[in-house]
Design a protein around this motif. Structure first.
Motif, PDB file in Angstrom:
ATOM      1  N   ASP A  73     -23.965 -13.363 -20.530  1.00  0.00           N
ATOM      2  CA  ASP A  73     -22.814 -14.009 -19.891  1.00  0.00           C
ATOM      3  C   ASP A  73     -23.078 -15.497 -19.655  1.00  0.00           C
ATOM      4  OD1 ASP A  73     -21.497 -11.578 -19.855  1.00  0.00           O
ATOM      5  OD2 ASP A  73     -21.789 -11.223 -17.716  1.00  0.00           O
ATOM      6  N   ALA A  74     -24.274 -15.845 -19.174  1.00  0.00           N
ATOM      7  CA  ALA A  74     -24.624 -17.254 -18.942  1.00  0.00           C
ATOM      8  C   ALA A  74     -24.620 -18.028 -20.257  1.00  0.00           C
ATOM      9  CB  ALA A  74     -25.985 -17.361 -18.257  1.00  0.00           C
ATOM     10  N   SER A  75     -25.016 -17.357 -21.333  1.00  0.00           N
ATOM     11  CA  SER A  75     -25.016 -17.989 -22.655  1.00  0.00           C
ATOM     12  C   SER A  75     -23.603 -18.216 -23.161  1.00  0.00           C
ATOM     13  CB  SER A  75     -25.801 -17.132 -23.654  1.00  0.00           C
ATOM     14  OG  SER A  75     -27.155 -17.027 -23.264  1.00  0.00           O
ATOM     15  N   VAL A  76     -22.760 -17.225 -23.009  1.00  0.00           N
ATOM     16  CA  VAL A  76     -21.366 -17.333 -23.455  1.00  0.00           C
ATOM     17  C   VAL A  76     -20.658 -18.459 -22.700  1.00  0.00           C
ATOM     18  CG1 VAL A  76     -19.113 -16.161 -23.443  1.00  0.00           C
ATOM     19  CG2 VAL A  76     -21.151 -14.958 -24.251  1.00  0.00           C
ATOM     20  N   ILE A  77     -20.869 -18.535 -21.401  1.00  0.00           N
ATOM     21  CA  ILE A  77     -20.252 -19.606 -20.610  1.00  0.00           C
ATOM     22  C   ILE A  77     -20.741 -20.966 -21.103  1.00  0.00           C
ATOM     23  CG2 ILE A  77     -20.091 -20.631 -18.306  1.00  0.00           C
ATOM     24  CD1 ILE A  77     -20.362 -17.702 -17.224  1.00  0.00           C
ATOM     25  N   GLY A  78     -22.049 -21.065 -21.365  1.00  0.00           N
ATOM     26  CA  GLY A  78     -22.611 -22.318 -21.868  1.00  0.00           C
ATOM     27  C   GLY A  78     -22.048 -22.707 -23.220  1.00  0.00           C
ATOM     28  N   VAL A  79     -21.913 -21.743 -24.113  1.00  0.00           N
ATOM     29  CA  VAL A  79     -21.346 -22.017 -25.441  1.00  0.00           C
ATOM     30  C   VAL A  79     -19.879 -22.425 -25.307  1.00  0.00           C
ATOM     31  CG1 VAL A  79     -20.686 -20.948 -27.640  1.00  0.00           C
ATOM     32  CG2 VAL A  79     -22.982 -20.575 -26.708  1.00  0.00           C
ATOM     33  N   ASP A  80     -19.139 -21.727 -24.461  1.00  0.00           N
ATOM     34  CA  ASP A  80     -17.728 -22.085 -24.245  1.00  0.00           C
ATOM     35  C   ASP A  80     -17.603 -23.493 -23.677  1.00  0.00           C
ATOM     36  OD1 ASP A  80     -16.872 -19.637 -25.196  1.00  0.00           O
ATOM     37  OD2 ASP A  80     -16.436 -18.804 -23.212  1.00  0.00           O
ATOM     38  N   ASP A  81     -18.462 -23.835 -22.695  1.00  0.00           N
ATOM     39  CA  ASP A  81     -18.426 -25.178 -22.108  1.00  0.00           C
ATOM     40  C   ASP A  81     -18.750 -26.238 -23.155  1.00  0.00           C
ATOM     41  OD1 ASP A  81     -17.818 -24.060 -19.667  1.00  0.00           O
ATOM     42  OD2 ASP A  81     -19.780 -24.467 -18.755  1.00  0.00           O
ATOM     43  N   ALA A  82     -19.745 -25.967 -23.996  1.00  0.00           N
ATOM     44  CA  ALA A  82     -20.121 -26.928 -25.042  1.00  0.00           C
ATOM     45  C   ALA A  82     -18.978 -27.104 -26.038  1.00  0.00           C
ATOM     46  CB  ALA A  82     -21.388 -26.462 -25.763  1.00  0.00           C
ATOM     47  N   GLY A  83     -18.310 -26.014 -26.390  1.00  0.00           N
ATOM     48  CA  GLY A  83     -17.178 -26.097 -27.313  1.00  0.00           C
ATOM     49  C   GLY A  83     -16.028 -26.881 -26.711  1.00  0.00           C
ATOM     50  N   ALA A  84     -15.760 -26.670 -25.432  1.00  0.00           N
ATOM     51  CA  ALA A  84     -14.676 -27.397 -24.770  1.00  0.00           C
ATOM     52  C   ALA A  84     -15.008 -28.885 -24.695  1.00  0.00           C
ATOM     53  CB  ALA A  84     -14.442 -26.831 -23.375  1.00  0.00           C
ATOM     54  N   ALA A  85     -16.255 -29.208 -24.420  1.00  0.00           N
ATOM     55  CA  ALA A  85     -16.673 -30.623 -24.356  1.00  0.00           C
ATOM     56  C   ALA A  85     -16.545 -31.269 -25.725  1.00  0.00           C
ATOM     57  CB  ALA A  85     -18.102 -30.725 -23.836  1.00  0.00           C
ATOM     58  N   ASN A  86     -16.914 -30.538 -26.767  1.00  0.00           N
ATOM     59  CA  ASN A  86     -16.795 -31.074 -28.133  1.00  0.00           C
ATOM     60  C   ASN A  86     -15.332 -31.277 -28.513  1.00  0.00           C
ATOM     61  OD1 ASN A  86     -19.539 -31.194 -28.537  1.00  0.00           O
ATOM     62  ND2 ASN A  86     -19.650 -29.191 -29.533  1.00  0.00           N
ATOM     63  N   ASP A  87     -14.471 -30.314 -28.133  1.00  0.00           N
ATOM     64  CA  ASP A  87     -13.052 -30.451 -28.424  1.00  0.00           C
ATOM     65  C   ASP A  87     -12.455 -31.659 -27.706  1.00  0.00           C
ATOM     66  OD1 ASP A  87     -13.087 -28.203 -30.014  1.00  0.00           O
ATOM     67  OD2 ASP A  87     -12.210 -26.866 -28.508  1.00  0.00           O
TER      68      ASP A  87
END
Length: 92
Positions: A73-87
């Motif tokens: 879960d902590a990994s998924v949140i981190g990946v989602d946050d990184a994707g949102a920042a990149n977008d």
């Protein structure tokens, strides 16, 4: 460029909050590797429990699975946050 990082994620929830948590800012690859290792233990203990194991194995399965889930879960949140920042950066 570094990969995505975990976000803080509490688990082992009591009536007053999370007793334990995954640390923020750890490499997602490391967190997922540890989750995989924990799930190997869960699998092994489940095999033992299925063949007449004791309650200790069942409690261990529960706690190990909860730790593995928290890491994922902590990994998924981190990946989602990184994707949102990149977008967001690409739309500037």
């Amino acid at each position: 460029m570094s990969g995505p990082l975990t976000r803080q994620h509490g688990f082992c929830i009591s009536s007053t909050g999370a007793l334990l948590s995954v640390n923020a800012d750890m490499p997602v690859a490391d967190a997922l590797e540890q989750a995989s290792n924990l799930l190997v233990c869960v699998d092994t203990l489940a095999g033992i429990a299925a063949h007449g194991g004791q309650a200790n194995e069942l409690f261990a399965i529960q706690y190990l699975a909860e730790m593995a889930r928290a890491l994922v879960d902590a990994s998924v949140i981190g990946v989602d946050d990184a994707g949102a920042a990149n977008d967001e950066a690409s739309h500037r």
